[in-house]
Design an enzyme around this catalytic site. Structure first.
Site, PDB file in Angstrom:
ATOM      1  N   SER A 138       0.842  -1.193   0.000  1.00 44.45           N
ATOM      2  CA  SER A 138       0.000   0.000   0.000  1.00 44.45           C
ATOM      3  C   SER A 138       0.877   1.243   0.000  1.00 44.45           C
ATOM      4  O   SER A 138       1.797   1.358   0.806  1.00 44.45           O
ATOM      5  CB  SER A 138      -0.917   0.009   1.224  1.00 44.45           C
ATOM      6  OG  SER A 138      -1.616   1.232   1.322  1.00 44.45           O
ATOM      7  N   GLY A 147       4.133   3.995   3.281  1.00 42.02           N
ATOM      8  CA  GLY A 147       3.785   2.770   2.567  1.00 42.02           C
ATOM      9  C   GLY A 147       3.893   1.599   3.521  1.00 42.02           C
ATOM     10  O   GLY A 147       4.387   1.735   4.645  1.00 42.02           O
ATOM     11  N   LYS A 148       3.421   0.451   3.090  1.00 42.34           N
ATOM     12  CA  LYS A 148       3.571  -0.766   3.886  1.00 42.34           C
ATOM     13  C   LYS A 148       3.306  -1.963   2.989  1.00 42.34           C
ATOM     14  O   LYS A 148       2.519  -1.891   2.041  1.00 42.34           O
ATOM     15  CB  LYS A 148       2.579  -0.799   5.063  1.00 42.34           C
ATOM     16  CG  LYS A 148       3.077  -1.607   6.248  1.00 42.34           C
ATOM     17  CD  LYS A 148       4.160  -0.844   7.006  1.00 42.34           C
ATOM     18  CE  LYS A 148       4.563  -1.568   8.286  1.00 42.34           C
ATOM     19  NZ  LYS A 148       5.477  -0.749   9.091  1.00 42.34           N
ATOM     20  N   GLY A 149       3.957  -3.072   3.295  1.00 40.70           N
ATOM     21  CA  GLY A 149       3.757  -4.294   2.517  1.00 40.70           C
ATOM     22  C   GLY A 149       3.653  -5.499   3.422  1.00 40.70           C
ATOM     23  O   GLY A 149       4.036  -5.455   4.593  1.00 40.70           O
ATOM     24  N   ASP A 190       9.933  -5.347   8.891  1.00 37.10           N
ATOM     25  CA  ASP A 190       8.806  -5.225   9.815  1.00 37.10           C
ATOM     26  C   ASP A 190       8.697  -6.572  10.523  1.00 37.10           C
ATOM     27  O   ASP A 190       9.694  -7.282  10.674  1.00 37.10           O
ATOM     28  CB  ASP A 190       7.532  -4.848   9.040  1.00 37.10           C
ATOM     29  CG  ASP A 190       6.462  -4.256   9.955  1.00 37.10           C
ATOM     30  OD1 ASP A 190       5.548  -5.010  10.344  1.00 37.10           O
ATOM     31  OD2 ASP A 190       6.538  -3.075  10.294  1.00 37.10           O
TER      32      ASP A 190
END
Length: 418
Positions: free
Chosen positions: A60, A105-107, A146
């Site tokens: 995202s 952002g993040k995945g 993460d």
């Protein structure tokens, strides 16, 4: 503990609560509550036994008004589209809170990494890197570690990107090991900012950190580093937990030795300094001066919040409180240092790593830690100033007022395209 709260709805609720204290139009606020784009992809790899397996993955990109998208990649069976959207949004406001020039952002990949070999995890990681290749870049989107990812996975992503692009670009990803362009101080950064923020809160509240009792829920990288550093500041760590359960010693224990025990046995349980075993719920409701939730989101829901007795909470995890829990703790005068400040050390030192990669110049650990301390202290001061200027009771709302104001200002200064 509740898994029912939707983290994306929690994020939007937090934005709405702060927006009433800002002179920002509803249309702009609505824009700031949704991601700009979300990649949903399916990764297929060959297992070691020759069979194929499919994994769903997401990335995202929430908002890029203040700079390139920035945020981690997590490997966990409970990864979902809404979770990734929420985490990418929290990253936007985290970066804005501490004043670094990034968006969010993040995945994530839906996978339990414990069920796969290192070779299989490498294939999954490289498959994801191939899918991310059109989206990421040193000025576009910079991933990082993460939950259940670390230097190893970041090195694989960097190598895959550089191989496919036929270039050398260490700044495409952060959280790498030193030999691959990583930064000194990055591994400790999240735990370090958590305790710096806690120290500042104790000072603001007129409380003495020396001898203060501390409980840490989640004994992964952020949790155990926070425990180690807060112990070095003179506080007493009396309880800690991981996914297997918790340990307690009213006289305190050595957090480094507890981590060594976990590394040797795979669990914090059975550590010899702590004969009393407790549950994760016990950890969260323990009568301590400082609680550090350092696991996953939604650790404390409304029911559990009624039982929380800590005076100060410093959020090493992202979104560990539901909005309902937040409201209850506000009524109980618990001082909650929000995740977008407390755990911002990780992204801050990732920023330092990115700067070093772009300059091709390596900073000392002393410089990294000094720069981090200055940014976190300045961010806490801005939070307190906003808290008092707006006569707020909730530090989280104050942090969002600061952050949303900065993002909205960047958007309005740039103008809207098209």
């Amino acid at each position: 503990m509740s898994g029912e709260a939707n983290p994306f709805e929690s994020l939007q609720s937090q934005i709405d609560e702060a927006a009433v204290h800002l002179d920002v139009g509803d249309d702009v606020i609505e824009r700031l509550k949704h991601p700009e784009r979300v990649l949903e992809t399916n990764l297929t790899i060959e297992r070691d036994d020759g069979n194929l397996e499919r994994f769903k993955a997401f990335r995202s990109q929430f908002n890029g008004d203040r700079g390139p998208y920035k945020g981690g990649i997590r490997y966990h069976p409970q990864v979902s589209r809404d979770e990734v959207k929420a985490l990418s949004g929290w990253m936007v406001y985290k970066c804005a809170t501490v004043g670094i020039p990034y968006g969010g952002g993040k995945g994530g990949i839906i996978i339990d990494p414990d069920e796969y070999s290192e070779a299989e995890l490498e294939r999954v990681t490289r498959a994801f890197a191939k899918e991310l290749r059109p989206m990421i870049g040193v000025d576009r989107d910079i991933p990082a570690p993460d939950v259940n990812t670390g230097q190893r996975e970041m090195n694989w992503i960097k190598d895959t990107y550089e191989t496919l692009e036929n270039t050398t670009e260490p700044g495409v990803i952060t959280g790498k090991n030193i030999a691959s362009g990583g930064s000194e101080g990055r591994v400790e950064a999240t735990g370090r900012s958590t305790v710096i923020a806690a120290r500042e809160a104790f000072d603001y509240l007129g409380k003495d950190l020396e001898g203060a009792t501390v409980a840490v829920q989640g004994y992964g990288n952020a949790g155990w580093i926070a425990a180690k550093l807060i112990d070095e500041m003179g506080a007493t760590v009396v309880a800690a937990s991981d996914s297997s359960g918790g340990i307690y010693n009213p006289d305190g224990f050595d957090p480094v030795a507890a981590k060594d025990h976990k590394n040797e046995t795979g669990s914090i349980l059975g550590y010899e300094e702590c004969e009393t075993e407790v549950t994760n719920e016990d950890i969260l409701t323990m009568d301590v001066d400082l609680l550090i939730p350092a696991a996953l989101e939604n650790a404390i829901d409304a029911d559990l919040a009624e039982e929380v007795t800590a005076d100060v909470i410093s959020e090493a995890a992202n979104g560990p409180l539901t909005p309902e829990a937040d409201a209850i703790l506000e009524d109980k005068d618990v001082f909650v240092i929000p995740d977008i400040l407390a755990n911002a050390g990780g992204v801050t030192v990732s920023y330092f790593e990115w700067v070093q990669n772009r300059q091709r110049f390596h900073w000392t650990e002393e410089r990294v830690n000094a720069e981090l301390e200055e940014l976190i202290v300045d961010a806490f001061d801005a939070l307190v100033e906003t808290l008092e200027a707006h006569d707020l009771d909730n530090p989280r709302t104050a942090a969002y007022v600061v952050a949303i104001g900065r993002v909205a200002n960047a958007f309005e200064e740039a103008g809207s395209f098209p």
